[in-house]
Design a protein around this motif. Structure first.
Motif, short mmCIF file in Angstrom:
data_model
loop_
_atom_site.label_atom_id
_atom_site.label_comp_id
_atom_site.label_asym_id
_atom_site.label_seq_id
_atom_site.Cartn_x
_atom_site.Cartn_y
_atom_site.Cartn_z
N SER A 16 -8.49 11.66 -0.45
CA SER A 16 -7.26 11.16 0.16
C SER A 16 -6.34 10.64 -0.93
O SER A 16 -6.82 10.28 -2.01
N PRO A 26 0.82 -1.20 0.00
CA PRO A 26 0.00 0.00 0.00
C PRO A 26 0.86 1.26 0.00
O PRO A 26 1.97 1.25 0.52
N SER A 27 0.32 2.32 -0.56
CA SER A 27 1.09 3.55 -0.64
C SER A 27 0.18 4.74 -0.83
O SER A 27 -1.03 4.61 -0.93
N LEU A 28 0.80 5.88 -0.89
CA LEU A 28 0.11 7.12 -1.24
C LEU A 28 0.33 7.36 -2.72
O LEU A 28 1.42 7.12 -3.24
N HIS A 36 -4.50 8.00 -0.20
CA HIS A 36 -4.32 6.60 0.21
C HIS A 36 -5.01 5.69 -0.80
O HIS A 36 -6.21 5.80 -1.03
N LYS A 54 -6.74 2.49 -2.11
CA LYS A 54 -7.50 1.34 -1.62
C LYS A 54 -7.08 0.14 -2.43
O LYS A 54 -7.12 0.14 -3.65
#
Length: 173
Positions: free
Chosen positions: A166, A28-30, A168, A170
Motif C-alpha cells: 500500500s 497522514p498521506s499517501l 498509505h 503508517k
C-alpha cells in the motif's frame, strides 16, 4: 529462536537514540515521488559485537580501536560494519509500510561510521509504479549521513527497489 536472534530483535526494537522517523510530506498521506523518510541512530559496542556473532565478520577494524587507527587508517577508532548501518534502510521503510518486501539494494560506502557516532538515515521515493496485483514497486534513494558536529558527511549512498502492499503511510503517534 536462537539467543543471538533474540538479541538482534531486541536491538532493533530499542534504538539508543529514540527519535521517531519523520516524513517531510504532510501526514497522514499517501506516498508520492520526492517524499522522504528519515531517522537518527547510534550503534553501541554491544550491537557491533552482536553483529560480529551473527555475521562472523571479525575484521579487527570493527573490534580493536588501535588496529582500526594504526592499520585501518580510521582516525576515530573502530567502525561499524557497513552492512549493519545499511540495515537501517529496510527497517525505516518497513516501519512506515508494514509488509514491504525489499527486492534490491545498491550501496556505495563513502565514509566510515564510528561506534557511538550518530547517523541520519534517509530514504526518498524516486519512482512509484503500480502493479496489476494492487501492489506498488517503489525505487528509493537511500542515504546515510554522519556529523554530530553540525556538518553532515555522506557515509552510504545507494538505491533500493521495494514492493509495497500500500502507499498509505503508517504514522506512529
Amino acid at each position: 529462536m536462537w539467543p543471538f536472534m533474540r538479541q538482534l530483535v531486541a536491538m532493533a526494537a530499542t534504538p539508543l537514540v529514540r527519535s521517531k522517523s519523520k516524513m517531510t510530506a504532510a501526514v497522514p498521506s499517501l506516498l508520492k515521488v520526492s517524499d522522504t523518510l528519515h531517522n537518527r541512530r547510534r550503534f553501541t559496542e554491544g550491537e557491533v559485537a552482536a553483529y560480529v556473532g551473527v555475521s562472523g565478520d571479525r575484521n579487527p577494524v570493527h573490534m580493536d580501536d588501535a588496529f582500526a587507527r594504526d592499520v585501518g587508517g580510521f582516525e576515530h577508532g573502530r567502525v561499524v560494519h557497513g552492512m549493519l548501518v545499511a540495515s537501517l534502510f529496510p527497517a525505516l521503510i518497513a516501519a512506515h509500510f508494514p509488509g514491504a518486501v525489499y527486492a534490491r539494494q545498491t550501496l556505495k560506502f563513502v565514509a566510515p561510521v564510528y561506534v557511538g557516532e550518530e547517523v541520519l538515515v534517509e530514504v526518498e521515493a524516486l519512482t512509484i509504479r503500480a502493479t496489476t496485483t494492487t501492489k506498488y514497486i517503489v525505487r528509493f534513494a537511500t542515504k546515510c549521513f554522519t556529523g554530530g558536529d553540525g556538518v553532515s558527511s555522506l557515509a552510504i549512498d545507494g538505491e533500493a527497489m521495494v514492493v509495497l502492499p500500500s502507499l498509505h503511510l503508517k504514522v506512529d503517534n
